[in-house]
Design an enzyme around this catalytic site. Structure first.
Site, PDB file in Angstrom:
ATOM      1  N   CYS A 283     -61.720 -99.359  31.966  1.00 15.58           N
ATOM      2  CA  CYS A 283     -62.896 -99.825  32.761  1.00 15.58           C
ATOM      3  C   CYS A 283     -63.846 -98.945  31.909  1.00 15.58           C
ATOM      4  CB  CYS A 283     -62.763 -99.219  34.104  1.00 15.58           C
ATOM      5  SG  CYS A 283     -61.665 -99.953  35.133  1.00 15.58           S
TER       6      CYS A 283
HETATM    7  N1  LIG Z   1     -56.931-100.574  36.212  1.00 16.89           N
HETATM    8  C1  LIG Z   1     -57.994-100.410  37.153  1.00 16.89           C
HETATM    9  O1  LIG Z   1     -58.080 -99.015  37.524  1.00 16.89           O
HETATM   10  C2  LIG Z   1     -58.981-101.106  37.294  1.00 16.89           C
HETATM   11  C3  LIG Z   1     -60.064-100.883  38.196  1.00 16.89           C
HETATM   12  C4  LIG Z   1     -61.171-101.786  38.704  1.00 16.89           C
HETATM   13  C5  LIG Z   1     -61.407-102.898  38.103  1.00 16.89           C
HETATM   14  N2  LIG Z   1     -60.465-103.279  37.029  1.00 16.89           N
HETATM   15  C6  LIG Z   1     -60.533-104.741  36.273  1.00 16.89           C
HETATM   16  O2  LIG Z   1     -59.630-105.611  36.971  1.00 16.89           O
HETATM   17  C7  LIG Z   1     -59.164-106.356  36.368  1.00 16.89           C
HETATM   18  C8  LIG Z   1     -57.607-106.439  35.726  1.00 16.89           C
HETATM   19  O3  LIG Z   1     -57.199-105.090  35.403  1.00 16.89           O
HETATM   20  P1  LIG Z   1     -55.786-104.671  35.640  1.00 16.89           P
HETATM   21  O4  LIG Z   1     -55.948-103.067  35.267  1.00 16.89           O
HETATM   22  O5  LIG Z   1     -55.159-104.826  36.744  1.00 16.89           O
HETATM   23  O6  LIG Z   1     -55.179-105.256  34.228  1.00 16.89           O
HETATM   24  P2  LIG Z   1     -53.592-105.281  33.828  1.00 16.89           P
HETATM   25  O7  LIG Z   1     -53.382-105.523  32.415  1.00 16.89           O
HETATM   26  O8  LIG Z   1     -53.006-104.275  34.386  1.00 16.89           O
HETATM   27  O9  LIG Z   1     -53.031-106.466  34.705  1.00 16.89           O
HETATM   28  C9  LIG Z   1     -53.553-107.826  34.315  1.00 16.89           C
HETATM   29  C10 LIG Z   1     -52.347-108.749  34.538  1.00 16.89           C
HETATM   30  O10 LIG Z   1     -52.694-110.240  34.391  1.00 16.89           O
HETATM   31  C11 LIG Z   1     -51.665-110.917  33.815  1.00 16.89           C
HETATM   32  N3  LIG Z   1     -52.286-111.860  32.986  1.00 16.89           N
HETATM   33  C12 LIG Z   1     -52.963-112.206  31.950  1.00 16.89           C
HETATM   34  N4  LIG Z   1     -53.336-113.463  31.815  1.00 16.89           N
HETATM   35  C13 LIG Z   1     -52.997-114.315  32.762  1.00 16.89           C
HETATM   36  C14 LIG Z   1     -53.170-115.525  32.964  1.00 16.89           C
HETATM   37  N5  LIG Z   1     -53.864-116.589  32.443  1.00 16.89           N
HETATM   38  N6  LIG Z   1     -52.469-115.680  34.354  1.00 16.89           N
HETATM   39  C15 LIG Z   1     -51.968-115.055  35.152  1.00 16.89           C
HETATM   40  N7  LIG Z   1     -51.706-113.564  34.797  1.00 16.89           N
HETATM   41  C16 LIG Z   1     -52.236-113.156  33.482  1.00 16.89           C
HETATM   42  C17 LIG Z   1     -51.248-110.020  32.970  1.00 16.89           C
HETATM   43  O11 LIG Z   1     -49.675-110.528  32.448  1.00 16.89           O
HETATM   44  C18 LIG Z   1     -51.133-108.678  33.833  1.00 16.89           C
HETATM   45  O12 LIG Z   1     -49.782-108.477  34.542  1.00 16.89           O
HETATM   46  C19 LIG Z   1     -59.853-106.274  34.903  1.00 16.89           C
HETATM   47  O13 LIG Z   1     -61.060-107.016  34.714  1.00 16.89           O
HETATM   48  C20 LIG Z   1     -60.312-104.645  34.999  1.00 16.89           C
HETATM   49  O14 LIG Z   1     -61.442-104.460  34.202  1.00 16.89           O
HETATM   50  C21 LIG Z   1     -59.363-102.527  36.769  1.00 16.89           C
END
Ligand SMILES: NC(=O)c1ccc[n+]([C@@H]2O[C@H](COP(=O)([O-])OP(=O)(O)OC[C@H]3O[C@@H](n4cnc5c(N)ncnc54)[C@H](O)[C@@H]3O)[C@@H](O)[C@H]2O)c1
Length: 417
Positions: A254
């Site tokens: 992030c």
């Molecule tokens: N990790 C954090 O602490 C956090 C906190 C707040 C916000 N975010 C935001 O949340 C969002 C997701 O982050 P995350 O950390 O969970 O990412 P991540 O990479 O852990 O998970 C994303 C998942 O989406 C899947 N994916 C990708 N393309 C896809 C598609 N077309 N269809 C279905 N699944 C698909 C991936 O295989 C993966 O399992 C981002 O925008 C991030 O900025 C993350």
């Protein structure tokens, strides 16, 4: 729930916990297979929690045609930066493409992924309306930013207030109804853009303050003042001061990335995000500053980085989690390797160095014993996991470069960086 990563999986488990039948979609068949077997791939979410979720009705699938079964679709896919550090919405848009053929009247779509103001209204809404649905009448569309803080024991999904903004009043009402099922406090805002900018303000606030305290660290170091003593003292002020702590650079998915979503969008309005750029510059220079400290410390011992044995302690991006994304420890390892150092690492959260897009280290975590520690020329503390026995490390290390302020007392073999 679309995207079963660090954000989507805990959210899906929480819906299952309150008795909502939950389908988790992911394009990664390994993740779906692992969950279907009742196992976890995220270290701080145990297998038991997944088994419990399954027994409460959580099911994982790669089959997007099952979208028609659900009432609400939450999108939690990555929003990284492109090579030119511009927003990469391709995951969000690909997700929408997979969903669109299966949409039906009455469904609610919630975008959770962090993004710039306007994404929901300018990118998602027209695509949905191109199918002949009217947003606010046939399909409901909201943006609600995720505030997951992996490893935080004080707050959990249910107790972290959730902001939500809708494309229309009807959308917002549906969004509030949905999130009130799982969250104690839902905070409505007037638009999806306001909700999108709320998330960016939160993360930019952190990035800028970390940049400030990193700059203060450099100044304090040059003046011979202990920055941690100063932060501790300032934090006794009961109002108007929030402590932030310096480190070897920014990490995680992030804080190093999200601010640049706003930088990009602001240009459309003829504006420059000067605080963001400056903080980004200071924070991204930190690994080089740490390295200069390490080189000087070795120099004092008539040694060079080349051929020195260097152990990096803690390689995930923050303490007590297994998440390696954008970890500054990895950048430090790269710099050390380029300079000819013999780099090893120790991290109980990361037993084997994972496959990363841009980094390849064929390494396993070194077990810490008095003997193993004494064989290294330098121990570089990059991430201060609670697990480490810092006293034992201090007693046996030849030289420690401490980027996290672990050692409050001065010691002959410790250099602050
Ligand atoms: N990790 C954090 O602490 C956090 C906190 C707040 C916000 N975010 C935001 O949340 C969002 C997701 O982050 P995350 O950390 O969970 O990412 P991540 O990479 O852990 O998970 C994303 C998942 O989406 C899947 N994916 C990708 N393309 C896809 C598609 N077309 N269809 C279905 N699944 C698909 C991936 O295989 C993966 O399992 C981002 O925008 C991030 O900025 C993350």
């Amino acid at each position: 729930m679309i995207g079963l990563g660090y954000v989507g999986l805990p959210l899906a488990l929480r819906f299952a916990e309150v008795g909502v039948r939950t389908l988790g979609f992911d394009v990664d068949p390994d993740k779906v297979h692992t969950l279907s077997q009742g196992r976890s791939y995220i270290r701080h979410i145990g297998d038991e929690t997944i088994k419990l979720g399954k027994s409460q009705g959580l099911e994982a699938t790669t089959d997007f045609s099952r979208i028609k079964e659900v009432d609400a679709i939450l999108i939690c896919v990555p929003t990284p930066l492109s090579q030119h550090r511009e927003p990469d919405l391709s995951y969000v848009l690909r997700t929408l493409e997979s969903v669109m053929p299966h949409l039906r009247h009455g469904q609610l779509i919630c975008l959770e992924s962090t993004t710039y103001p306007g994404t929901t209204d300018e990118e998602l809404r027209p695509r949905i309306e191109s199918l002949g649905f009217q947003v606010g009448k046939d399909i409901y569309l909201v943006f609600s930013p995720e505030r997951e803080d992996a490893g935080n024991k004080e707050y959990r999904t249910q107790t972290i207030p959730k902001v939500v903004g809708g494309c229309t009043d009807a959308c917002l009402r549906r969004g509030i109804e949905l999130y009130e099922l799982i969250i104690d406090r839902v905070i409505p805002v007037s638009s999806t853009k306001a909700a999108e900018l709320t998330k960016l303000l939160e993360n930019i606030h952190r990035a800028v303050n970390i940049g400030l305290v990193n700059e203060m660290k450099i100044i304090a170091d040059r003046m011979g003042i202990d920055i941690y003593e100063v932060i501790r003292a300032a934090a006794t002020k009961p109002f108007g001061f929030v402590p932030y702590y310096p480190g070897p650079g920014l990490g995680g998915h992030c804080i190093p990335i999200d601010p640049f979503y706003l930088t990009w969008k602001a240009k459309e309005y003829g504006l420059h995000t000067r605080f963001i750029e400056l903080a980004g510059q200071i924070n991204s220079e930190m690994p080089q500053w740490v390295m200069a400290k390490l080189v000087d410390a070795l120099n004092e011992k008539s040694k060079s980085v080349k051929d020195s044995r260097i152990l990096v302690l803690g390689i995930s991006y923050k303490k007590n989690v297994d998440d390696m994304r954008e970890s500054p420890a990895v950048e430090l390892m790269e710099i050390l390797r380029k300079k000819g150092g013999q780099v090893s690492y120790s991290d109980p959260w990361v037993p084997v160095f994972p496959k990363m897009r841009e980094h390849h280290f064929n390494l396993c975590s070194v077990e810490l014993t008095p003997d193993s520690i004494s064989t290294f020329d330098v121990i570089l503390i990059a991430t201060d996991h609670d697990f480490f026995d810092y006293q034992m490390i201090l007693n046996n290390a030849n030289l420690i470069v401490d980027t996290r302020g672990v050692y409050q007392e001065r010691a002959k073999n410790v250099i602050r960086a």
